[in-house]
Design an enzyme around this catalytic site. Structure first.
Site, short mmCIF file in Angstrom:
data_model
loop_
_atom_site.label_atom_id
_atom_site.label_comp_id
_atom_site.label_asym_id
_atom_site.label_seq_id
_atom_site.Cartn_x
_atom_site.Cartn_y
_atom_site.Cartn_z
N GLU A 1 68.80 16.07 77.62
CA GLU A 1 69.51 17.65 78.34
C GLU A 1 69.99 17.67 79.91
O GLU A 1 68.74 18.33 80.64
CB GLU A 1 68.26 18.65 78.03
CG GLU A 1 68.34 18.78 76.78
CD GLU A 1 67.61 19.65 75.82
OE1 GLU A 1 67.59 20.74 76.37
OE2 GLU A 1 66.77 19.82 74.61
N ASN B 1 63.88 14.46 68.01
CA ASN B 1 64.25 15.41 66.44
C ASN B 1 63.73 14.85 65.12
O ASN B 1 64.06 15.60 64.72
CB ASN B 1 65.38 15.72 67.19
CG ASN B 1 66.43 16.94 68.42
OD1 ASN B 1 64.61 17.46 68.23
ND2 ASN B 1 67.07 17.34 68.56
N ASP C 1 65.05 11.29 72.59
CA ASP C 1 64.42 12.87 71.90
C ASP C 1 65.08 12.86 70.54
O ASP C 1 66.75 12.95 70.52
CB ASP C 1 64.76 14.04 72.47
CG ASP C 1 64.88 15.70 71.78
OD1 ASP C 1 63.93 15.37 70.85
OD2 ASP C 1 64.97 16.15 72.15
#
Length: 609
Positions: A351, A498, A496
């Site tokens: 991100e 998730n 990440d």
């Protein structure tokens, strides 16, 4: 660290030597020491060269001339510019003369009414005390060390000296947080440049003393500055600096010579910091860069500004977070301090806004010895940084999952399985997730190479089967790089994902297979069910284990971030403890005024087997 300290000390000695040399030159040859600079930028790949210098009237001239043009034309143009400047100076002098009480004086060699042509200055270029012929091309005429003469004024020509093409201080500066100027150099490098930091002698010295002051009141005196004693690229303000603006004087260099210095001042004064941050205690474990045998690795979703600055984020996702703490200028200070304080060798970030990468992360981490690469997704992307003293970048092998799955023969079998489920296939191919793969080589031992992978899998809670497909593509691609392109090199896979430890993705990574009847194949209901069995040949483990959470927001907390390592070649030396639950929940959840993201960085020291 002693080598770096020694280098900085050497730079300080160079600065003193340069200053001493300048004084010596001035004493030995006052005329040459008093010369102005004429800076020439001449690059073979460009058709024009640039020439900049200051005229006697104080105006600064920037000229663009064809490299293939004869010198005579350029000198003629300089003469014209000088004549215009002289005319302005003469007019100003005449105006002063005509004022009551002004003393007389001629504007030129004769009266001010004398024709302008009579005042036209002689313009010549000399090299090694001989005039350069006017038919010589500009590219050959403007040599370093030449002397340009305009009338009675002489200029020392400096061809392609080190120069800053970009120089900027961050807008928001806080006590206790490193200030890392953004800078780009041409013909130089930051390591060979000189830096000197100043602070205002008293608060608000350069500001108006009253918003209602009359325009006829005396001008506010300019700010006065005090040296901080810091001569490094990075300056960390103390509490004593709160309320004061900062100034940085930079002299670009390349290890052999220096270019023209530049100064810049901070727009706003230093503000108070937030107090103790969630990462302060963690930094006690990472005070020093690790020895050569270790690889300190960080994986961190830093929360993209494009997601933090939405009404939905402020009112629904993070309503507990003070609005100013969601602003990028504020969060960047915390992110920079946190990342630089880990003294990491590898940093994988998710991100990452493109502007945050170039304007914030690169300047900050470069100042601490790291270099980075970036892969955009849509609105944000992935960044991988590596310590330059330990690694060099050999190659990059980034992919888009969707593009690779559709076009790379490596995934032909997987695509065939997925094609049996058209609705699921459509959903998978709509996703924009990417994988960043960098192959690094040890600077200490060229035989040691490592494959560093970084990703951010699809986020939706019901997207389990999509993440499984993405992970299968990722592992197949990483295997191609680490086994086919660079046979036998170890893998570090950060991101990440998730996916909590109870999900199919985690099971697939750790165990090497996933059964076709696993519940995650129907994670979004029976309509999108896509049963298939998958395998991979890696032997991977989570270097930081399975912490209770790496993501903590108001409505959810769980472990989503991992550093997967190749057990055949790497082992864990230590895991840096995560912040305590009390630290994480001091302001209810994340992000907060003391933590810049909704995720927590995971950090560990790895060792070659």
């Amino acid at each position: 660290m002693w080598r770096l300290s020694g280098f900085r000390a050497a730079l300080r000695r160079v600065r003193r030597a340069v200053e001493q040399c300048s004084r010596t030159e001035a004493a030995a040859d006052p005329a040459r020491a008093a010369m102005e600079r004429a800076v020439v930028r001449c690059v073979p790949s460009e058709p024009k060269l640039s020439l900049s210098f200051a005229l006697a009237d104080g105006s600064h001239k920037n000229m663009q001339r064809d490299q293939s043009e004869p010198l005579g034309r350029a000198l003629s143009r300089i003469a014209t510019n000088a004549l215009k400047g002289h005319a302005k100076a003469a007019a100003a002098k005449k105006s002063r003369k005509n004022r009551p009480g002004a003393s007389g004086g001629a504007a030129c060699a004769g009266s001010v009414s004398e024709p302008a042509a009579a005042c036209e200055p002689v313009v010549k270029l000399y090299y090694r005390e001989e005039a350069v012929a006017e038919d010589v091309l500009n590219v050959d005429a403007w040599q370093d060390g030449a002397v340009l003469q305009i009338g009675d004024v002489k200029y020392k020509v400096e061809r392609n000296p080190p120069a800053f093409t970009e120089l900027q201080l961050p807008r928001y500066i806080m006590a206790g947080f490193p200030v890392c100027p953004k800078l780009t150099l041409e013909f130089g490098d930051p390591a060979g440049s000189l830096f000197r930091w100043y602070k205002e002698s008293k608060p608000g010295a350069a500001e108006s003393e009253g918003s209602g002051s009359s325009s006829l009141s005396p001008a506010t005196p300019p700010a006065t500055w005090t040296e901080t004693g810091v001569e490094e690229r990075v300056y960390t303000p103390s509490n004593a600096d709160i309320g004061l603006r900062l100034k940085l004087r930079c002299t670009p260099g390349n290890g052999q010579r220096f270019g023209p210095s530049r100064e810049l001042e901070s727009v706003c004064p230093v503000e108070a910091g937030p107090g103790t941050c969630t990462f302060d205690h963690r930094h006690l474990y990472t005070k020093k860069v690790t020895e050569d045998a270790l690889i300190r690795t960080v994986s961190y979703n830093i929360l993209a500004d494009t997601y933090a600055q939405t009404e939905f984020s402020r009112t629904v996702l993070y309503p507990y977070c003070a609005p100013y703490a969601l602003e990028l200028d504020y969060r960047q200070n915390l992110i920079q301090k946190e990342l630089t304080g880990y003294n990491a060798d590898l940093i994988c970030l998710q991100e990452v806004d493109r502007a945050v990468f170039s304007d914030s992360l690169v300047p900050a981490l470069e100042a601490f010895g790291l270099e980075g690469v970036f892969r955009i997704k849509q609105h944000e992307g992935l960044a991988t940084f590596y310590r330059k003293s330990k690694f060099s970048l050999l190659s990059q092998h980034d992919i888009s999952f969707q593009e690779a799955l559709e076009s790379d023969s490596l995934h032909k079998e997987l695509l065939g399985k997925l094609a049996l489920y058209p609705l699921a296939q459509e959903r998978v191919l709509q996703r924009s997730s990417v994988l960043q793969v960098s192959v690094l080589q040890s600077t200490k031992d060229s035989a040691k190479k490592i494959c560093v992978a970084n990703t951010h899998l699809y986020w939706h809670p019901k997207g389990g089967y999509i993440r499984l497909i993405q992970m299968a593509v990722a592992l197949a691609h990483i295997r191609h790089v680490s086994c086919d392109l660079y046979p036998g090199i170890p893998v570090i896979f950060c991101g990440d994902f998730n996916s909590t430890p109870s999900t199919g993705v985690y099971h697939f990574v750790i165990n090497g297979d996933i059964a076709e009847d696993h519940e995650d194949w129907a994670s979004n209901g029976e309509e999108e069910r896509c049963n298939m069995s998958l395998t991979h040949s890696f032997k991977l483990k989570s270097a930081c284990g399975e912490p209770a959470y790496t993501n903590y927001v108001g409505g959810f907390h769980g472990c989503l971030d991992y550093i997967f390592i190749d057990l055949n070649a790497l082992e864990v030396e230590q895991v840096i403890p995560l912040p305590s639950h009390e630290e994480v929940t001091t302001h209810q959840a994340l992000p907060s005024v003391s933590h810049p993201s909704d995720h927590i960085a995971i950090v560990c020291d790895l060792k070659w087997k």
